[in-house]
Design an enzyme around this catalytic site. Structure first.
Site, PDB file in Angstrom:
ATOM      1  N   CYS A 130       0.837 -53.177  -5.985  1.00 47.47           N
ATOM      2  CA  CYS A 130       2.108 -52.724  -6.541  1.00 47.47           C
ATOM      3  C   CYS A 130       3.244 -52.975  -5.558  1.00 47.47           C
ATOM      4  CB  CYS A 130       2.053 -51.221  -6.833  1.00 47.47           C
ATOM      5  SG  CYS A 130       0.749 -50.739  -7.974  1.00 47.47           S
ATOM      6  N   HIS A 131       4.423 -53.209  -6.072  1.00 47.43           N
ATOM      7  CA  HIS A 131       5.658 -53.203  -5.285  1.00 47.43           C
ATOM      8  C   HIS A 131       5.659 -54.235  -4.163  1.00 47.43           C
ATOM      9  CE1 HIS A 131       4.931 -48.717  -6.331  1.00 47.43           C
ATOM     10  NE2 HIS A 131       5.497 -49.318  -7.369  1.00 47.43           N
ATOM     11  N   PRO A 132       5.542 -55.527  -4.471  1.00 50.84           N
ATOM     12  CA  PRO A 132       5.596 -56.537  -3.411  1.00 50.84           C
ATOM     13  C   PRO A 132       6.958 -56.553  -2.725  1.00 50.84           C
ATOM     14  CG  PRO A 132       5.698 -57.568  -5.591  1.00 50.84           C
ATOM     15  CD  PRO A 132       5.376 -56.131  -5.815  1.00 50.84           C
TER      16      PRO A 132
END
Length: 814
Positions: A742-744
């Site tokens: 999640c959330h690069p």
């Protein structure tokens, strides 16, 4: 496999009156096939031409043909149109002379003529290649370019299963696998041709390599059956097939081969399970919504819709001008564009995806993923295996996230200042004004108890028993009704994603939005971007090219796409594409006993509740929910046991957590234009994941669950608190975790030193004059919390600095 390279040449043109005019062109040459390029030497050239009065930083395109060694020539033919729309051609060739090898290959005699009268030469001259730029020229060669079409997705076309290895034998194996995976129950129907047909349809939505890879998996399954049972898989009875699948999925030694086999068994059954549990009779049986097509709104569309231009409405080639062009409409691009447009600047937004309305949020999760998720969430890392879902829609990933909003942690801001030299305005007390601005626009409030649903009660009981903090999560959905589909788009329009909170503001202020057009070229001359070119096709396959000339250019395509776009266009900073951080995340699944009240988690917020375990650093517990069509593919069981869980789906509880990592990945261009994402799961992250899974397992058990599926292949099930505590301290190999990324963040990290950072503290790419990156890729480290508000705060800061810079420029010009 193709090839590309960049070249800059400078010189002069002399017109018929003997007047000399400066000349410079900066080109990117691209060939679709490296081997064909070696054979015929032909490549497509595009770039920027400076040759006043005929061209002052105008786009040009044409051919560059290398006829060495046979013809001993390099032939250039570049076309452009001047400000009056008159087409011109600049052409010439280098002829290799063995007596003067360097001069003959670096000097290019040229002629300029109108395209309509090529024999009437208007000017002649010479352009020269600067040998001082030779190292840069050699570094620019790339073996993977394909006419700059990377952003359009994989190079391979979609291929029906019938033409990609799915013969009658494969279809028989496919059906035999369906019978082994699925068993009829109270609500679960038996596997039949409808299951097979829908599963093949799911595969057909992928590209040829995906279909062929799946066919290879069926071959592997047949091979395993021959090895263990001396018969093909389809020839075994159902009980023998299930025993074989269970044997292949076992991980007794937890070695790499055991873990790989278990993963392959899960992958091979996924499309069948996704298809089977999307059947209306099953969903109706358990009371789950089927998400039939929603009625289209009857009200007149808002005024700002007129500012949206889809690819279909463009001419085959369109040239426009703007003060600022922004590539991407997500958490970075949309608030930046809105702020700039409201300041009176002419802003153009380019978006690869399309706009969406309530009708687009109808249908099952597989269909919605196909419409809104980039590559249907199949951007999978190499190394530690995890998928990183991102959005391909106006609003970007904010459309498909869970709506959870946290401010940037003070400790993170302090660390940026202390360890990375960030300026004073990143201090928590000064940074808060940007966060408050985002909070107000997103209308962030805690989730309501009704919308959180019964899963909140389960977690609350378990957390209270262990003395943990817990409560509703702050979210950007003030009108939420608990439809349970945040990650597939909000059907009620309650979630204030970027397409709701900021894109309309930008368009109301006069910005223009162009959709269905991936930006592929940054047309540069020296350190300045002259124009952005978006090449794509409309829904009917008609090629479109949009070219926007702008004073300032902003890349806001996200942490996976932004570094690729920069690298495709010749940027070669050492940190570009490196330092990728994600939040490795796990979802645990538990079953409550038969007498327990139903959870019906589909009628609540998927990520509405959270928990904090004191002393558990770098781990954040947040809810999650996958509908039965997707969750079934991750359950480590088949046959009757799978049916029991799916029949009682209203008592299945889902909750998750994520851990803060250390920037352990990278992204580069891979085969066929796909992102090649490398990721290493560090020992610290592995320990945090094991502790998080153990703690959450115990919380769910104390909250009323009788069994927890951990997502850890070495410890797949937990039934007692003692087993949960044993998992906390287990040394689990990286391949045993079932992970989502999640959330690069971080692949164009901000910083002062261009040896490590990609953008400076003005958000401008190091070494460039007017090229900015404003998205999650510039956030330099993992946050440990959902990053949407942080990215928006970066956007507000960037907008303030850009406005001030443009005002200073206009003042000097005046």
């Amino acid at each position: 496999m193709g090839v590309s390279f960049f070249e800059t040449m400078r010189g002069s043109l002399v017109d018929g009156g003997g007047v000399s005019h400066a000349l410079e062109f900066c080109l990117k040459a691209e060939a679709t096939s490296f081997w064909r390029f070696l054979a015929d030497g032909r490549s497509r050239a595009s770039g920027v031409l400076f040759a006043p009065p005929w061209a002052t930083d105008l786009a040009c395109a044409g051919d560059l043909t290398v006829e060495l060694p046979r013809g001993r020539k390099l032939v250039y033919a570049l076309d452009f149109s001047d400000s009056d729309g008159i087409p011109w051609r600049l052409s010439g060739h280098k002829t290799w002379n063995p007596l003067h090898p360097v001069r003959s290959l670096t000097e290019l005699p040229l002629t300029l003529a109108r395209a309509a009268a090529p024999d009437v030469v208007v000017a002649r001259g010479v352009a020269r290649f600067d040998l001082a730029t030779l190292p840069e020229f050699l570094r620019s060669w790339s073996p993977l370019a394909r006419f700059g079409r990377h952003a359009l997705g994989p190079r391979w076309p979609r291929v029906p299963t019938e033409t990609a290895g799915f013969s009658e034998r494969f279809r028989a194996t496919f059906h035999a696998l369906a019978e082994a995976e699925l068993e009829p129950g109270e609500h679960v129907p038996g596997a039949d041709e409808r299951t097979d047909a829908f599963a093949r349809e799911i595969l057909d939505r992928g590209d040829a390599p995906t279909v062929m890879a799946y066919a290879a998996l069926l071959l592997w399954l047949d091979g395993a059956a021959l090895l263990h049972e001396r018969r093909a898989f389809r020839a075994l009875d159902v009980a023998s097939r299930r025993r074989l699948l269970s044997h292949l999925a076992r991980t007794p030694g937890s070695g790499a081969l055991d873990l790989l086999r278990a993963r392959l068994v899960a992958v091979i059954g996924f499309p069948l399970r996704a298809a089977h549990f999307d059947r209306p009779e099953y969903l109706n049986g358990i009371g789950h919504p089927t998400f039939e097509a929603a009625p289209r709104p009857q009200a007149a569309p808002p005024r700002w819709v007129r500012q949206v231009t889809p690819a279909e409405a463009l001419a085959p080639v369109a040239d426009l001008e703007a003060d600022v062009v922004v590539i991407g409409t997500g958490a970075g691009g949309a608030p930046l564009a809105a702020t700039l447009a409201q300041a009176g600047l002419a802003v153009a937004l380019i978006e690869e995806g399309r706009t969406s309305d309530r009708h687009d949020y109808a249908g099952g999760p597989v269909a919605r993923m196909d419409r809104m998720w980039r590559r249907r969430g199949l951007d999978v890392t190499v190394g530690a295996t995890l998928a990183i879902p991102t959005g391909r829609v106006v609003g970007g990933t904010t459309v498909i996230n869970s709506g959870t909003c946290f401010p940037t942690p003070d400790a993170v801001l302090t660390a940026w200042q202390r360890e990375l030299g960030f300026p004073e305005d990143f201090a928590p007390d000064r940074w808060s004004r940007h966060l408050e601005r985002a909070r107000a626009a997103l209308q962030v409030t805690p989730a309501g108890a009704r919308e959180v649903g019964a899963i909140g009660d389960v977690v609350a009981r378990g957390a209270d028993a262990l003395g943990f903090e817990h409560g509703p999560l702050p979210r950007n959905a003030p009108g939420c009704t608990g439809a349970g589909t945040c990650i597939f788009g909000c059907p009620e329009g309650a979630k204030r994603s970027a397409d709701v909170a900021y894109v309309p503001r930008a368009l109301d202020a006069g910005a223009a939005l162009f959709t269905g057009l991936p930006a592929t070229r940054l047309l540069m001359r020296g350190d300045r971007v002259v124009a952005v070119e978006a090449r794509g096709a409309d829904r009917h396959g008609v090629a479109k090219t949009l070219r926007i000339y702008a004073s300032e250019v902003v890349v806001a395509a996200g942490a996976l796409q932004s570094p690729l776009l920069l690298r495709d266009n010749g940027l070669r900073l050492p940190g570009l594409g490196r330092n990728l951080s994600v939040h490795p995340a796990m979802g645990l699944v538990a079953r409550l006993p038969a007498g327990a009240p139903p959870l019906r988690q589909w009628a609540s917020i998927p990520q509405g509740y959270g928990m904090i375990a004191p002393g558990l650093t770098g781990v954040r517990f947040e809810g999650f929910y996958l509908p039965p069509q997707l969750l079934a593919g991750f359950l480590p069981m088949r046959g009757g046991e799978l049916t029991r869980w799916m029949d009682d789906f209203e008592r299945v509880a889902q909750f998750g957590f994520m851990v803060r990592d250390g920037g352990d990945g990278s992204v580069h261009r891979g085969p066929g234009g796909r992102p090649l994402i490398r990721y290493r799961l560090s020992a610290r992250s592995r320990a945090r994941l094991a502790r998080g899974a153990g703690v959450l397992s115990e919380v769910l058990l104390r909250g009323g669950a009788e069994e927890v599926l951990t997502g850890v292949l070495t410890h797949p099930r937990v039934r007692t608190a003692e087993e949960a505590r044993a998992l906390r301290g287990a040394n689990v190999p990286a391949g045993a975790f079932t992970l989502l990324g999640c959330h690069p963040l971080g692949t164009c990290a901000m910083g002062a030193d261009p040896r490590y950072a990609v953008v400076d503290f003005d958000h401008r790419v190091h070494g460039t004059d007017n090229l900015y990156v404003v998205d999650g890729s510039t956030v330099p480290t993992s946050l440990g919390v959902n990053p949407q508000m942080t990215i928006m705060a970066f956007a507000f800061r960037a907008a303030e600095r850009m406005i001030a810079r443009l005002e200073r420029r206009h003042a000097r010009a005046a």
